[in-house]
Design an enzyme around this catalytic site. Structure first.
Site, mmCIF file in Angstrom:
data_model
loop_
_atom_site.group_PDB
_atom_site.id
_atom_site.type_symbol
_atom_site.label_atom_id
_atom_site.label_comp_id
_atom_site.label_asym_id
_atom_site.label_seq_id
_atom_site.Cartn_x
_atom_site.Cartn_y
_atom_site.Cartn_z
ATOM 1 C CG HIS A 1 -1.833 1.085 1.386
ATOM 2 N ND1 HIS A 1 -1.748 2.008 2.409
ATOM 3 C CD2 HIS A 1 -2.909 1.433 0.649
ATOM 4 C CE1 HIS A 1 -2.727 2.865 2.298
ATOM 5 N NE2 HIS A 1 -3.456 2.548 1.236
ATOM 6 C CD GLU B 1 -2.699 1.585 -3.435
ATOM 7 O OE1 GLU B 1 -2.037 1.915 -2.442
ATOM 8 O OE2 GLU B 1 -3.831 2.030 -3.675
ATOM 9 C CG HIS C 1 -3.646 9.128 -0.687
ATOM 10 N ND1 HIS C 1 -4.491 10.028 -0.077
ATOM 11 C CD2 HIS C 1 -4.258 7.929 -0.599
ATOM 12 C CE1 HIS C 1 -5.553 9.397 0.377
ATOM 13 N NE2 HIS C 1 -5.447 8.115 0.068
HETATM 14 O O1 G3P Z 1 -6.686 1.677 -2.850
HETATM 15 C C1 G3P Z 1 -6.952 0.880 -1.739
HETATM 16 C C2 G3P Z 1 -6.697 1.741 -0.621
HETATM 17 O O2 G3P Z 1 -5.435 2.284 -0.888
HETATM 18 C C3 G3P Z 1 -7.714 2.828 -0.595
HETATM 19 O O3 G3P Z 1 -7.387 3.742 0.299
HETATM 20 O O4 G3P Z 1 -7.030 6.091 0.629
HETATM 21 O O5 G3P Z 1 -5.125 4.539 0.827
HETATM 22 O O6 G3P Z 1 -6.045 5.086 -1.390
HETATM 23 P P1 G3P Z 1 -6.340 4.915 0.059
HETATM 24 CA CA CA Z 2 -5.003 3.615 -2.886
#
Ligand code: G3P
Ligand code: CA
Length: 382
Positions: free
Chosen positions: A53, A80, A95
């Site tokens: 993440h 990601e 983000h």
């Molecule tokens: O994309 C899955 C998760 O990352 C969603 O939350 O806010 O971290 O992008 P965020």
């Molecule tokens: Ca995300």
């Protein structure tokens, strides 16, 4: 005395060298961080997928080549990148389009006049925005730790890492695939797609063009494209066969494209059996907040019997399930899996993850990919 004090001060304030992202440099970085590299098989990706993440964001400032590279070294299946647009139409990894949350833009006098209030997804936000910057200007910025209170150790890297483009991330992944002898997937998320489309900076076509140009084609490519919005995923389905993931936010909330269109569809409705069947018409899986899979009780505990039928319903609709987000620090864990009273201390993430694997998930977003790989290894060997 004066000489040694001067030397000490000079050393303290000497700019640290920018890190490189070749394998040897990443191994040095992992060793400096005291991380051991878990065993993992080479070759093709096998679920349940460990999705790093925002990179290895538990250890380094998020969405940097260093964080992605470290995640790959630590055995993540996918990295990601969240993506936003620059004013001159480049997809970069952040983000938020609000740059001051994770960069040093606020400390750069040359950009002071760019600060403004903008409406982002229906809310007024004050700050610096990616759409007001060219890629050349973005390249002058350096990344910063988002949550220094919880991850103070990560702040020692503030100011050292650049903001990467999607193309640079793909190049890094291709290089590390060669060096590590295994497939590494990319799991890009389009952030604020309606907002950028309104600015004439629609993200979908550029994303697909870049992925196709770099050889990512067809339903088996090591890619998942994700979005919290719906209409852009439906549009993407017309543009590509690459796997698509519908993210599911807070149950009462609505996707922003639905809000903008005056619709009433909530994520709760989308997560119902009928909603999941509808999603299966355009997407290959869902990325739910983890509470859809296993709910905590009123005391923020993860009860032993807390499972419900979300995973079963999603699988019945033909959808993979990749919940978010697993993080090792107490503040993010259920109360009964925390350790001590410090919010930044590590609790029992492995126990939490094991519960979700038992519930049948097909992958998980995690800030500490090495811990995820360790749990996956145990799960596969059981
Ligand atoms: O994309 C899955 C998760 O990352 C969603 O939350 O806010 O971290 O992008 P965020
Ligand atoms: Ca995300």
């Amino acid at each position: 005395m004066l000489r040694s004090t001067t030397l000490l001060l000079a050393l303290l304030f000497m700019p640290l060298p920018l890190f490189a992202t070749d394998l040897a440099s990443l191994q040095t970085l992992a060793s400096q961080l005291g991380l051991s590299i878990p065993e993992r098989a080479g070759g093709k990706l096998v679920p349940p997928f460990v999705i790093a993440h925002r990179g290895a964001s538990g250890y380094l400032p998020e969405h940097t080549l260093e964080a992605y590279g470290l995640a790959a070294l630590l055995g993540a299946d996918f990295i990601e990148p969240d993506l936003v647009m620059t004013g001159d139409g480049h997809l970069i990894a952040r983000h938020d389009n609000q740059l001051d949350l994770t960069t040093d833009v606020a400390d750069r006098p040359e950009f002071a006049a760019r600060r403004r209030t903008s409406e982002i997804d229906g809310e007024p936000v004050e700050g610096w925005f990616s759409e007001d910057f060219t890629l050349a200007e973005i390249r002058q910025l350096r990344a910063r730790e988002r949550i220094p209170r919880v991850r103070p150790a990560n702040t020692r890297f503030d100011g050292q890492f650049r903001i990467p483009t999607l193309e640079e991330i793909i190049a890094l992944v291709r290089d590390l695939e060669q060096q590590l002898g295994r497939e590494i997937g990319i799991y890009p998320e389009l952030k604020h797609p309606t907002h950028f489309a309104k600015l004439g900076l629609a993200m979908e076509q550029p994303l697909v063009e870049i992925l196709h140009q770099h050889g990512y084609r067809g339903a088996d490519a090591p890619i998942f494209i994700q979005s919290f919005e719906v209409r852009n995923l439906q549009q993407l389905r017309q543009l590509t066969e690459l796997p698509l993931i519908q993210l599911l936010g807070e149950p009462d909330a609505r996707p922003y494209d639905e809000v903008a269109a005056g619709g009433s569809l909530t994520y709760a409705a989308m997560a119902s059996p009928a909603g999941l069947l509808h999603i299966a018409g355009y997407a290959n899986g869902v990325g739910p907040d983890k509470s859809y899979v296993l709910a905590r009780d009123g005391k923020n505990r993860l009860p032993a019997d807390g499972q419900h039928d979300f995973v079963e319903n999603a699988h019945a609709a033909g959808l993979a399930v990749h919940p978010y987000t697993f993080r090792a620090e107490n503040v993010f864990l259920p109360a009964n899996l925390q350790s001590g009273t410090d919010e930044a201390e590590r609790g029992d993430l492995a126990a939490e993850l094991a519960r979700y694997l038992e519930a049948g998930i097909d992958g998980f977003f995690i800030d500490h990919p090495d811990l995820g790989v360790g749990v996956k290894n145990l799960w596969q060997a059981r």
